[in-house]
Design a protein around this motif. Structure first.
Motif, PDB file in Angstrom:
ATOM      1  N   UNK A 182      37.331  51.784  43.910  1.00 15.73           N
ATOM      2  CA  UNK A 182      36.561  50.690  44.499  1.00 15.73           C
ATOM      3  C   UNK A 182      35.919  49.828  43.412  1.00 15.73           C
ATOM      4  N   UNK A 183      35.414  50.466  42.366  1.00 14.81           N
ATOM      5  CA  UNK A 183      34.817  49.696  41.281  1.00 14.81           C
ATOM      6  C   UNK A 183      35.878  48.852  40.575  1.00 14.81           C
ATOM      7  N   UNK A 184      37.059  49.431  40.337  1.00 12.94           N
ATOM      8  CA  UNK A 184      38.139  48.675  39.692  1.00 12.94           C
ATOM      9  C   UNK A 184      38.547  47.470  40.531  1.00 12.94           C
ATOM     10  N   UNK A 185      38.608  47.673  41.853  1.00 15.16           N
ATOM     11  CA  UNK A 185      39.006  46.569  42.723  1.00 15.16           C
ATOM     12  C   UNK A 185      37.954  45.459  42.726  1.00 15.16           C
ATOM     13  N   UNK A 186      36.682  45.822  42.709  1.00 17.65           N
ATOM     14  CA  UNK A 186      35.630  44.804  42.622  1.00 17.65           C
ATOM     15  C   UNK A 186      35.715  44.055  41.297  1.00 17.65           C
ATOM     16  N   UNK A 187      35.967  44.790  40.216  1.00 17.68           N
ATOM     17  CA  UNK A 187      36.063  44.161  38.897  1.00 17.68           C
ATOM     18  C   UNK A 187      37.247  43.207  38.844  1.00 17.68           C
ATOM     19  N   UNK A 188      38.394  43.648  39.378  1.00 20.57           N
ATOM     20  CA  UNK A 188      39.592  42.804  39.369  1.00 20.57           C
ATOM     21  C   UNK A 188      39.391  41.527  40.177  1.00 20.57           C
ATOM     22  N   UNK A 200      34.051  40.136  40.970  1.00 14.63           N
ATOM     23  CA  UNK A 200      32.746  40.244  41.629  1.00 14.63           C
ATOM     24  C   UNK A 200      31.659  40.491  40.590  1.00 14.63           C
ATOM     25  N   UNK A 201      30.560  39.804  40.750  1.00 10.67           N
ATOM     26  CA  UNK A 201      29.445  39.838  39.792  1.00 10.67           C
ATOM     27  C   UNK A 201      28.962  41.261  39.499  1.00 10.67           C
ATOM     28  N   UNK A 237      27.045  46.835  40.729  1.00 10.59           N
ATOM     29  CA  UNK A 237      26.091  47.916  40.479  1.00 10.59           C
ATOM     30  C   UNK A 237      25.256  48.216  41.721  1.00 10.59           C
ATOM     31  N   UNK A 238      24.832  47.178  42.429  1.00  9.82           N
ATOM     32  CA  UNK A 238      24.064  47.388  43.663  1.00  9.82           C
ATOM     33  C   UNK A 238      24.896  48.160  44.690  1.00  9.82           C
ATOM     34  N   UNK A 239      26.162  47.784  44.809  1.00 12.60           N
ATOM     35  CA  UNK A 239      27.025  48.421  45.806  1.00 12.60           C
ATOM     36  C   UNK A 239      27.282  49.889  45.474  1.00 12.60           C
ATOM     37  N   UNK A 250      32.702  38.630  49.997  1.00 12.33           N
ATOM     38  CA  UNK A 250      33.285  38.940  48.695  1.00 12.33           C
ATOM     39  C   UNK A 250      34.200  40.158  48.761  1.00 12.33           C
ATOM     40  N   UNK A 251      33.923  41.092  49.674  1.00 13.90           N
ATOM     41  CA  UNK A 251      34.723  42.314  49.745  1.00 13.90           C
ATOM     42  C   UNK A 251      35.973  42.152  50.617  1.00 13.90           C
ATOM     43  N   UNK A 252      35.973  41.180  51.512  1.00 15.99           N
ATOM     44  CA  UNK A 252      37.100  41.034  52.433  1.00 15.99           C
ATOM     45  C   UNK A 252      38.461  40.912  51.714  1.00 15.99           C
ATOM     46  N   UNK A 253      38.569  40.152  50.619  1.00 23.69           N
ATOM     47  CA  UNK A 253      39.884  40.034  49.957  1.00 23.69           C
ATOM     48  C   UNK A 253      40.402  41.345  49.352  1.00 23.69           C
TER      49      UNK A 253
END
Length: 425
Positions: A377-383, A386-387, A392-394, A416-419
């Motif tokens: 999940x962190x990798x997907x947010x980074x890719x 996402x700020x 970090x909050x998530x 931001x998470x939908x994509x």
């Protein structure tokens, strides 16, 4: 009450109550009131007698082999005598006038030493003899504030590493009294761990955790029980090699393997839902398992979960957060809107899920586990760009700078998470 004038000072004579016979050898005591005026003597007599009774009570309470009770009694008696209780090592360092005043006060008129007075004024209460196993039992009582707010499972997981560490030490050096613990004992323990690291493929991290837990237990007992021991617990850590990080599941693996039709059908329904809930939230498995109906908010404009310290402690102050539910994670929580009672107070979740994934070829490598979904999940947010603050909050991580404002709203997070949201195939 009758007074007797002895050399210009009024005294009164009283029989010692029988209950104090073991700690007061005199049958009668003559008590000076330090005045020659009878009206003053009458006013002082009652208070003087009460003080004497209080001192005898303190001595009687200290006439025991129980260290704690004896120490409390000694401190009480020292206060009655107008002194602060100090251990003998500090009494020896007092100015000469106070030191000799204390020494004179413990000597009876016949030249014998009053043991209870010596306990109080000379710090003569002996240090308790605690073995390693006894020290651990004391530690639970002394550190009970550290379990406030923890669930039963969290308390168990907090206690077990300390139980294991002390057991390992006892297995190597025996159940020695901690005042007799030597630097050689601890070096023997370190060498025992080095042998295991060399021969069993264990890590330095495992050894260092044992050493940290042992030091924490023994230092807490030493401090809180005021033992004043110089424990040989420093400079024992073993240098660690490069830390092995948990790999993330690739997106293709999650879509093609974990979310393939029927892939998780053999896993019990609650464990399957918690696992699927991780896919688009990245929560810790224990956080998902502990959620209550009040924390699962499906009827909100943005369905979400609220991770809060309900019946348990959070990992840190940063772990309190709200995460929108999307895709497969939302569908999983719709099946369990009241949470997961089977795993709420159980430590079996990760073992159950990992055993299933391993047995069914659903781990991308031997180093993967259920927790790898959090890394994914962190990798997907980074890719997705996402700020860092939102990431970090998530994930419930500390921010490396001051946190300003309330952070992103649930609507902003949803957008931001939908994509990067994954759904069942």
């Amino acid at each position: 009450m009758k007074f007797v004038n002895r050399n210009g000072t009024l005294h009164f004579r009283k029989r010692v109550p029988r209950r104090f016979a073991d700690i007061e050898p005199r049958e009668y005591v003559w008590i000076s009131l330090h005045t020659d005026l009878e009206d003053v003597a009458k006013r002082k007599a009652g208070a003087v007698w009460e003080e004497m009774l209080e001192a005898w009570e303190a001595k009687l309470n200290g006439d025991t082999e129980d260290h704690e009770q004896r120490l409390v009694a000694a401190k009480h008696l020292a206060g009655i005598r107008g002194y602060r209780y100090l251990p003998s090592s500090k009494v020896l360092k007092l100015p000469d006038d106070e030191f000799y005043a204390r020494v004179r006060a413990v000597v009876r008129k016949d030249g014998t030493i009053d043991d209870r007075e010596a306990d109080a004024l000379l710090g003569a209460v002996p240090k308790p003899k605690l073995t390693l196993s006894e020290s651990l039992k004391e530690f639970w009582k002394l550190a009970d504030d550290r379990t406030v707010g923890k669930s039963e499972d969290q308390i168990r997981r907090w206690r077990n590493p300390r139980i294991k560490a002390i057991k390992n030490l006892i297995d190597v050096i025996g159940d020695v009294e901690i005042q007799n613990l030597t630097a050689d004992d601890m070096l023997d323990f370190r060498e025992w761990w080095m042998d295991r690291i060399r021969n069993e493929g264990l890590t330095a991290n495992s050894a260092n955790k044992d050493i940290i837990h042992i030091a924490n237990v023994l230092r807490t007992v030493n401090k809180m029980k005021r033992l004043g021991l110089d424990l040989p617990l420093s400079d024992l850590s073993i240098k660690e090699c490069e830390k092995k990080t948990r790999p993330a599941f690739s997106v293709d693996w999650i879509k093609d393997k974990l979310l393939a039709p029927g892939a998780l059908d053999g896993l019990n329904a609650e464990a399957r839902a918690i696992l699927l809930g991780m896919v688009n939230t990245g929560y810790r498995p224990s956080e998902g398992a502990s959620l209550t109906a009040a924390q699962i908010r499906l009827d909100h404009a943005v369905p979400h979960i609220s991770i809060e310290p309900v019946g348990r402690q959070l990992k840190s102050q940063y772990a309190r957060r709200k995460i929108p539910l999307l895709g497969v994670s939302l569908e999983a929580f719709k099946q369990f809107p009241d949470g997961f009672p089977r795993y709420r107070d159980s430590a079996a979740l990760s073992a159950t899920v990992n055993k299933y994934l391993r047995a069914h070829g659903l781990l991308e490598s031997p180093d993967h586990s259920m927790y790898s979904l959090r890394h994914s999940w962190e990798d997907r947010m980074l890719s997705a760009g996402i700020d860092d603050r939102i990431r970090r909050d998530c994930l419930g991580h500390r921010l490396s700078r001051e946190r300003y404002g309330q952070g992103a709203t649930l609507e902003m997070l949803r957008d931001q998470f939908t994509p990067i949201t994954l759904c069942l195939r």
